[in-house]
Design a protein around this motif. Structure first.
Motif, mmCIF file in Angstrom:
data_model
loop_
_atom_site.group_PDB
_atom_site.id
_atom_site.type_symbol
_atom_site.label_atom_id
_atom_site.label_comp_id
_atom_site.label_asym_id
_atom_site.label_seq_id
_atom_site.Cartn_x
_atom_site.Cartn_y
_atom_site.Cartn_z
ATOM 1 N N ARG B 409 0.965 -1.228 0.061
ATOM 2 C CA ARG B 409 0.052 -0.065 -0.144
ATOM 3 C C ARG B 409 0.894 1.477 -0.084
ATOM 4 N N ASP B 410 1.100 2.300 -1.160
ATOM 5 C CA ASP B 410 1.650 3.298 -1.455
ATOM 6 C C ASP B 410 3.156 2.813 -0.702
ATOM 7 N N ARG B 411 3.520 1.747 -1.436
ATOM 8 C CA ARG B 411 4.742 1.012 -1.477
ATOM 9 C C ARG B 411 5.277 0.587 -0.162
ATOM 10 N N GLU B 412 4.450 0.734 0.810
ATOM 11 C CA GLU B 412 4.629 0.019 2.238
ATOM 12 C C GLU B 412 4.101 -1.447 1.929
ATOM 13 N N LEU B 413 5.347 -2.344 2.571
ATOM 14 C CA LEU B 413 5.011 -3.816 2.540
ATOM 15 C C LEU B 413 4.066 -4.171 3.712
ATOM 16 N N LEU B 414 2.960 -4.816 3.372
ATOM 17 C CA LEU B 414 2.175 -5.171 4.334
ATOM 18 C C LEU B 414 2.029 -6.584 5.094
ATOM 19 N N THR B 415 3.052 -7.248 4.290
ATOM 20 C CA THR B 415 2.961 -8.626 4.943
ATOM 21 C C THR B 415 4.359 -9.236 5.374
ATOM 22 N N LEU B 416 5.376 -8.310 5.026
ATOM 23 C CA LEU B 416 6.831 -8.760 5.352
ATOM 24 C C LEU B 416 7.480 -7.686 6.013
ATOM 25 N N ASP B 417 8.365 -7.704 6.993
ATOM 26 C CA ASP B 417 9.110 -7.064 7.851
ATOM 27 C C ASP B 417 10.495 -6.631 7.202
ATOM 28 N N ILE B 418 10.330 -5.793 6.292
ATOM 29 C CA ILE B 418 11.502 -5.537 5.154
ATOM 30 C C ILE B 418 12.914 -5.079 6.301
ATOM 31 N N GLU B 419 12.673 -4.436 7.344
ATOM 32 C CA GLU B 419 13.973 -4.092 8.267
ATOM 33 C C GLU B 419 14.506 -5.419 8.595
ATOM 34 N N ARG B 420 13.749 -6.119 9.025
ATOM 35 C CA ARG B 420 14.312 -7.587 9.616
ATOM 36 C C ARG B 420 14.851 -8.377 8.443
ATOM 37 N N ILE B 421 14.107 -8.544 7.238
ATOM 38 C CA ILE B 421 14.706 -9.157 6.059
ATOM 39 C C ILE B 421 16.114 -8.603 5.740
ATOM 40 N N ARG B 422 16.166 -7.286 5.533
ATOM 41 C CA ARG B 422 17.423 -6.962 5.150
ATOM 42 C C ARG B 422 18.472 -7.098 6.130
ATOM 43 N N PHE B 423 18.412 -7.029 7.360
ATOM 44 C CA PHE B 423 19.324 -7.303 8.436
ATOM 45 C C PHE B 423 19.614 -8.949 8.262
ATOM 46 N N GLU B 424 18.581 -9.658 8.256
ATOM 47 C CA GLU B 424 18.791 -11.274 8.180
ATOM 48 C C GLU B 424 19.684 -11.610 6.925
ATOM 49 N N ALA B 425 19.341 -11.018 5.822
ATOM 50 C CA ALA B 425 19.761 -11.344 4.596
ATOM 51 C C ALA B 425 21.315 -10.864 4.451
ATOM 52 N N GLN B 426 21.582 -9.914 4.982
ATOM 53 C CA GLN B 426 23.232 -9.325 4.966
ATOM 54 C C GLN B 426 23.764 -10.262 6.004
ATOM 55 N N ARG B 427 23.056 -10.723 7.112
ATOM 56 C CA ARG B 427 23.969 -11.565 8.052
ATOM 57 C C ARG B 427 24.126 -12.916 7.472
ATOM 58 N N SER B 428 23.241 -13.378 6.664
ATOM 59 C CA SER B 428 23.490 -14.596 5.807
ATOM 60 C C SER B 428 24.460 -14.458 4.890
ATOM 61 N N PHE B 429 24.585 -13.533 4.067
ATOM 62 C CA PHE B 429 25.644 -13.396 3.074
ATOM 63 C C PHE B 429 26.887 -13.342 3.772
#
Lengths: 434, 434
Positions: B409-429
């Motif tokens: 909605r207005d470029r806001e993700l309603l089902t996913l926690d993008i801050e958490r995802i960015r953090f975890e993806a960076q950590r995995s990498f």
């Protein structure tokens, strides 16, 4: 003089001596006053009237778009999926013949807004009613090389009037807008200007001390016609007419022989590669890896929004990196860093602004952009140059400065009234379509 | 059941019966309940619990990305400008061998966020740890065809274990997430699976009643190797092994003869065209106009972010429209409307969702996106299909719905926690890079 500071930023400098700097950058007036790694020195902090927090931003030189016709943004989406000559002769030229100065003003304003919003800070523009384009450059705060492109398929007195118009424009505007405007002289193309007319334009460029810009070898048909009409291909033809006796920038240069590439390199002619436009008009694929190997300065242009259909130079950068790999079969062709140089350093060099823009370096102009990387397509934080070339788009640009002055802040245009521009551009289009 | 209404919108339906509708669209539960031109009927307004003001928005079916490896978003920017086999064997596979289920979960979550933000509502994913990908689909609200891709260059017991894993995944997840998940069966490629192993996978697909998905004829080297090893080119090889005896989707299909194109058409095999990935890995340019002419269903895929390097399907749509004009010399090749069909209708058809998604039509799933056109690159308002194909980008997507449920909605993700995802993806990498 106004002095301000970026702290905590990642600087993609395009300077081979220090390509990536995590640190600070100071601007004084229109120039970069200093930069360095780590925290900004206390003295810099003290001197700065304003500070930009660079966290989550990549700073890089503003992009340089080296070929376009800004006013033609009014014709975006009017006619697609057609061949070059049909598209030009039956769709573009009849509409353009109706363009008034106001149409050029609003069409160019629309283009200026789009360019700022996608990170372009310097653009080359070849068109008519160029005083109105210059007014847009002045108002928008952009930097530009402007040229009244002349088509010589007309009686001698009209040819002379057009040439005089081009000369007058150059006299009036070269060096204006605090030095942000440069003028060039432009025969539109070898197939639209008789040889003697091209010679007169070259003579005027010598007299004015200006560079030359033209379309060249965009389509195979045009090259064949040149051979038929003049017995030689376009490069030799233009060389004989003296076009390369001045600094010259040729747009497209899709169809070239090895000998032509060697001659362009020898004469120091710069090429504006327009990959999207060349694909869309089915003109072909320029021999960019061969040109670069020969030492030719190859920069990037969007061409107009009528054959693109947007002015996002990030797309040209990406396509330059992608296309030549796929077509040549060589996956190392035009690597990411080279594509980014084409959109910055080489762009500056191709219009005589080497050492002034296209790089973040103390003493150079403060023409820079900030790309927001707090987005999924910039994760993980690995190779920033790769991300800028292969993942970014113009929509990621958060801030833009030209000559030290901010033109875009958090994607808000500070110098242009975008609501008015959209309204006027739409109105112009509807009147033109009739 | 929840019923809501879009009023005042411009609907790019992809339905040839009514391609552009200025009007309203009603959703009930997971389906489009009605639509029409002009103002919404009073009854619709009364029934709607919520109303979306469609002014300044283009509504179109959500895009369908028919080939990718979502978890590989973790490897974005790790290794660029390399040849396919070098890139795979020396850079991708060693990293991927270290992927845990958690890495797959966070990498796929990162991809899901990026896809939603750029207008993709259905995606095809071939990878390992597929239960973790299915969890991402479930949580994100996306629609997906998922398949455990198996590589058979291993001892027979490992082959069997992998095949059992693929079968178990299909049994566990086919039809789950309110029917948004479908399963497929996938030998990774003819060059990574011995013939008898491919036959076993085909047999399993028959038993389970599932379609098949594989990589095919991506590089010239791979085709030559197939001829060397098996005496025939990949299409005939796979045909002999029965792969086309089930509904099949092959990714890439860059290197095809006329005979192979005819056979694909005859067998009803769908092709996922991945133009960015094919250019970046220097694989070549697929014969898309010839495939379309032969009646093959050609859809679009991003491939993974490691060879793209983003998941914006608008780029694939645009490049499909541009590339084949430039390479074939035919400016009418893959016109704008056809490119948009490749990203929507043909995408749906290629994974058995024809009549369910890929079109705005009453009775079909409410998988739709809204593109904001209050931007300079959508001016003037001329041909919306042209603007979507040649001027838009994923960043123009404002809202996304799948199965009638809003995900953006207005470029806001309603089902996913993008801050958490960015953090975890960076950590995995960072852990994977070691």
């Amino acid at each position: 003089m106004n002095r301000w500071l970026i702290e905590n930023g990642t600087l993609v400098t395009m300077d081979p001596a220090a390509p990536i700097v995590h640190g600070w950058l100071a601007v004084e007036g229109s120039a970069i006053a200093g930069m360095g790694a780590g925290e900004a020195p206390e003295e810099e902090k003290r001197k700065a009237r304003e500070t930009v927090n660079g966290k989550g931003l990549l700073f890089l030189p503003g992009l340089v778009n080296t070929h376009g016709h800004a006013a033609m943004s009014l014709l975006r989406g009017l006619a697609d999926d057609l061949a070059l000559q049909d598209w030009l002769e039956n769709h573009m030229w009849p509409m353009e013949a109706k363009f008034t100065g106001d149409d050029v003003y609003w069409g160019s304003s629309l283009a200026a807004a789009e360019m700022i919003l996608s990170g372009t800070t310097t653009f080359v523009d070849m068109y008519d009613h160029m005083d109105r384009v210059a007014q847009v450059v002045e108002a928008s705060g952009l930097r530009a090389s402007l040229t009244r492109g002349v088509i010589g398929l007309c009686p001698p007195d009209v040819q002379t009037a057009k040439l005089n118009d081009a000369i007058q424009f150059a006299r009036d505007w070269h060096g204006k807008a605090d030095g942000r405007i440069q003028a060039m002289m432009s025969p539109h193309a070898p197939y639209t200007c008789p040889p003697d007319y091209i010679e007169r334009i070259v003579a005027a460029a010598h007299e004015l001390g200006l560079p030359l810009h033209t379309h060249m070898s965009e389509s195979a048909a045009e090259v064949a016609q040149n051979v038929k009409d003049y017995g030689v291909r376009p490069v030799e033809h233009l060389d004989r007419l003296g076009l390369f006796s001045r600094p010259a920038l040729v747009a497209h240069a899709v169809h070239l022989t090895d000998e032509e590439i060697a001659l362009l390199a020898e004469r120091g002619v710069a090429v504006s590669h327009n990959p999207v436009s060349n694909l869309k008009l089915a003109s072909g694929v320029a021999r960019v890896p061969d040109l670069l190997r020969a030492g030719v300065t190859v920069s990037l242009g969007t061409d107009s929004a009528a054959s693109n259909n947007n002015l996002d130079l990030f797309e040209e950068i990406r396509l330059a990196a992608l296309l030549h790999k796929g077509v040549s079969g060589d996956p190392t062709a035009v690597p990411a860093a080279e594509a980014l140089r084409m959109g910055t350093v080489y762009g500056a060099k191709s219009i005589g602004l080497e050492g002034q823009v296209g790089m973040l370096k103390p003493g150079m102009k403060a023409d820079l952009i900030a790309v927001s990387i707090a987005k999924p397509h910039f994760v993980p934080a690995t190779d920033y140059v790769s991300h800028l070339v292969y993942a970014a788009s113009g929509a990621d640009v958060a801030h833009v400065w030209v000559d030290g002055k901010q033109l875009l802040r958090d994607r808000e245009l500070l110098t242009l009234d975008i609501e008015r521009i959209r309204f006027e551009a739409q109105r112009s289009f509807e009147r033109l379509r009739g």
